[in-house]
Design a protein around this motif. Structure first.
Motif, mmCIF file in Angstrom:
data_model
loop_
_atom_site.group_PDB
_atom_site.id
_atom_site.type_symbol
_atom_site.label_atom_id
_atom_site.label_comp_id
_atom_site.label_asym_id
_atom_site.label_seq_id
_atom_site.Cartn_x
_atom_site.Cartn_y
_atom_site.Cartn_z
ATOM 1 N N ALA A 236 0.810 -1.218 0.000
ATOM 2 C CA ALA A 236 0.000 0.000 0.000
ATOM 3 C C ALA A 236 0.844 1.270 0.000
ATOM 4 O O ALA A 236 0.425 2.315 -0.522
ATOM 5 C CB ALA A 236 -0.941 0.002 1.201
ATOM 6 N N THR A 237 2.042 1.197 0.573
ATOM 7 C CA THR A 237 2.852 2.406 0.728
ATOM 8 C C THR A 237 4.200 2.347 0.009
ATOM 9 O O THR A 237 4.895 3.354 -0.085
ATOM 10 C CB THR A 237 3.114 2.666 2.228
ATOM 11 O OG1 THR A 237 3.755 1.506 2.798
ATOM 12 C CG2 THR A 237 1.819 2.930 2.959
ATOM 13 N N GLY A 238 4.601 1.196 -0.458
ATOM 14 C CA GLY A 238 5.895 1.060 -1.112
ATOM 15 C C GLY A 238 6.999 0.857 -0.088
ATOM 16 O O GLY A 238 6.842 0.103 0.877
ATOM 17 N N PHE A 239 8.120 1.553 -0.257
ATOM 18 C CA PHE A 239 9.278 1.391 0.625
ATOM 19 C C PHE A 239 8.919 1.710 2.076
ATOM 20 O O PHE A 239 8.191 2.651 2.363
ATOM 21 C CB PHE A 239 10.411 2.316 0.167
ATOM 22 C CG PHE A 239 11.560 2.383 1.133
ATOM 23 C CD1 PHE A 239 12.553 1.412 1.114
ATOM 24 C CD2 PHE A 239 11.645 3.398 2.085
ATOM 25 C CE1 PHE A 239 13.615 1.465 2.013
ATOM 26 C CE2 PHE A 239 12.699 3.453 2.978
ATOM 27 C CZ PHE A 239 13.687 2.486 2.938
ATOM 28 N N LEU A 240 9.443 0.902 2.990
ATOM 29 C CA LEU A 240 9.270 1.129 4.417
ATOM 30 C C LEU A 240 10.601 0.953 5.131
ATOM 31 O O LEU A 240 11.443 0.156 4.711
ATOM 32 C CB LEU A 240 8.275 0.132 5.017
ATOM 33 C CG LEU A 240 6.783 0.419 4.877
ATOM 34 C CD1 LEU A 240 5.992 -0.688 5.574
ATOM 35 C CD2 LEU A 240 6.415 1.768 5.471
ATOM 36 N N CYS A 241 10.770 1.694 6.203
ATOM 37 C CA CYS A 241 11.919 1.506 7.090
ATOM 38 C C CYS A 241 11.370 1.030 8.427
ATOM 39 O O CYS A 241 10.591 1.725 9.083
ATOM 40 C CB CYS A 241 12.676 2.827 7.256
ATOM 41 S SG CYS A 241 14.189 2.694 8.244
ATOM 42 N N PHE A 242 11.744 -0.207 8.815
ATOM 43 C CA PHE A 242 11.276 -0.784 10.073
ATOM 44 C C PHE A 242 12.259 -0.409 11.178
ATOM 45 O O PHE A 242 13.465 -0.635 11.047
ATOM 46 C CB PHE A 242 11.182 -2.302 9.959
ATOM 47 C CG PHE A 242 10.107 -2.769 9.020
ATOM 48 C CD1 PHE A 242 8.828 -3.027 9.479
ATOM 49 C CD2 PHE A 242 10.380 -2.951 7.665
ATOM 50 C CE1 PHE A 242 7.834 -3.466 8.621
ATOM 51 C CE2 PHE A 242 9.387 -3.389 6.792
ATOM 52 C CZ PHE A 242 8.110 -3.638 7.276
ATOM 53 N N CYS A 243 11.729 0.131 12.270
ATOM 54 C CA CYS A 243 12.586 0.620 13.354
ATOM 55 C C CYS A 243 12.548 -0.312 14.558
ATOM 56 O O CYS A 243 11.654 -1.149 14.698
ATOM 57 C CB CYS A 243 12.141 2.019 13.763
ATOM 58 S SG CYS A 243 12.136 3.207 12.381
ATOM 59 N N MET A 244 13.518 -0.144 15.458
ATOM 60 C CA MET A 244 13.666 -1.031 16.610
ATOM 61 C C MET A 244 12.482 -0.979 17.550
ATOM 62 O O MET A 244 12.193 -1.945 18.246
ATOM 63 C CB MET A 244 14.937 -0.677 17.389
ATOM 64 C CG MET A 244 16.214 -1.041 16.674
ATOM 65 S SD MET A 244 17.651 -0.964 17.770
ATOM 66 C CE MET A 244 17.270 0.394 18.827
ATOM 67 N N ASP A 245 11.787 0.169 17.610
ATOM 68 C CA ASP A 245 10.677 0.298 18.553
ATOM 69 C C ASP A 245 9.364 -0.258 18.002
ATOM 70 O O ASP A 245 8.312 -0.099 18.610
ATOM 71 C CB ASP A 245 10.493 1.765 18.967
ATOM 72 C CG ASP A 245 10.186 2.668 17.784
ATOM 73 O OD1 ASP A 245 10.071 2.155 16.649
ATOM 74 O OD2 ASP A 245 10.063 3.897 17.982
ATOM 75 N N GLY A 246 9.437 -0.899 16.827
ATOM 76 C CA GLY A 246 8.245 -1.499 16.257
ATOM 77 C C GLY A 246 7.479 -0.607 15.309
ATOM 78 O O GLY A 246 6.509 -1.041 14.689
ATOM 79 N N THR A 247 7.910 0.645 15.169
ATOM 80 C CA THR A 247 7.247 1.566 14.250
ATOM 81 C C THR A 247 7.876 1.472 12.863
ATOM 82 O O THR A 247 8.921 0.848 12.671
ATOM 83 C CB THR A 247 7.350 3.010 14.757
ATOM 84 O OG1 THR A 247 8.747 3.387 14.815
ATOM 85 C CG2 THR A 247 6.731 3.145 16.139
ATOM 86 N N THR A 248 7.233 2.090 11.900
ATOM 87 C CA THR A 248 7.757 2.133 10.537
ATOM 88 C C THR A 248 7.829 3.579 10.065
ATOM 89 O O THR A 248 7.147 4.454 10.595
ATOM 90 C CB THR A 248 6.865 1.334 9.571
ATOM 91 O OG1 THR A 248 5.539 1.884 9.581
ATOM 92 C CG2 THR A 248 6.816 -0.133 9.960
ATOM 93 N N SER A 249 8.666 3.803 9.082
ATOM 94 C CA SER A 249 8.849 5.135 8.527
ATOM 95 C C SER A 249 9.024 5.024 7.021
ATOM 96 O O SER A 249 9.502 4.009 6.518
ATOM 97 C CB SER A 249 10.086 5.804 9.151
ATOM 98 O OG SER A 249 10.453 6.971 8.447
#
Length: 265
Positions: A236-249
């Motif tokens: 749905a969003t394409g590229f994602l950056c997965f972070c250590m705290d469980g969030t995405t960017s």
């Protein structure tokens, strides 16, 4: 203890705390798992628990864990062809693969295996290692040149099958005189060929040893990985950056790392 040492002591333990956390990074959205004797983790990912619509890892690095009735088999696919994952060295960024059709874990074992396809890596961030050697199989030929090895166990209808170790530079028009119907090129580890005294009968053992690939970072991931993130993808969003705290960017993880300060007096 001097007053200066007392003042510096908390910062010393603060640095230790930071270091310990950086060496034990965990990513809730990027779990590792074991398949057979192989630990699969970033930048590889599990096609069974993730999917082409969302994954944490590099595109094309999905590994399927299948059961052949005796053991779990990790497999990866390139160009529609499956390869058995023998091992992964994350420090050296190296993966060792075997064409599944000729691998020692194939459903049907063949002492005289026929290579059916070339190795097509496409645009994936892989390179063959410097220890690689190409083997060129020529099928249904009228004869074999002197520099090639005749593989008698693969011959049918009086047509020859010839194996050429391609580091001798014999390509192109050299083969035209032998009217071969098909050529398939595969790659093996050169050192493994030294263990086989007779290539004509031992080529299957060389194929079973597989080949080595080195991977490198994906350009789009530079910012994410530099911020201790893990690259991935969501349909749905394409590229994602997965972070250590469980969030995405959609970019990187800067400002997302929460560190617990520990002071000791």
């Amino acid at each position: 203890m001097s007053p200066i040492s007392i003042l510096l002591l908390p910062f010393f333990f603060f640095i230790i705390s930071i270091s310990a956390q950086s060496n034990n990074l965990t990513y809730p959205n990027c779990p590792s798992y074991d398949c057979g004797n192989v630990t699969v983790r970033y930048p590889f990912w599990n096609t069974d628990s993730e999917s082409a619509t969302q994954f944490c890892g590099y595109e094309g690095f999905g590994i399927n864990c299948s059961d052949n009735g005796k053991q779990n088999i990790p497999k990866i696919s390139f160009g529609g062809d499956s390869y058995y994952v023998q091992s992964i060295d994350y420090e050296l960024e190296t993966v060792f693969l075997v064409d599944y059709d000729v691998s020692p874990v194939a459903t049907v074992r063949d002492s005289c295996p026929r290579v059916k396809h070339n190795i097509n890596l496409g645009t994936l961030p892989f390179n063959f290692s410097m220890f690689s050697v190409n083997l060129s199989f020529h099928f249904d030929c009228d004869g074999c040149p002197s520099f090639a090895t005749e593989i008698k166990c693969l011959e049918q209808n009086d047509k020859k099958v010839c194996l050429d170790v391609m580091n001798n530079g014999t390509v192109g028009s050299v083969w035209d005189a032998y009217s071969c119907d098909q050529e398939v090129v595969t790659t093996v580890i050169g050192e493994k060929m030294k263990l086989v005294p007779n290539l004509a009968t031992g080529f299957g053992r060389v194929l079973e040893e597989g080949f080595e690939l080195r991977w490198w970072g994906v350009d789009d991931c530079d910012g994410c990985e530099a911020s201790d993130g893990r690259c991935g993808y969501r349909n749905a969003t394409g590229f994602l950056c997965f972070c250590m705290d469980g969030t995405t960017s959609k970019g990187d993880c800067r400002g997302k790392l929460v560190t617990t300060l520990k002071f000791y007096f």
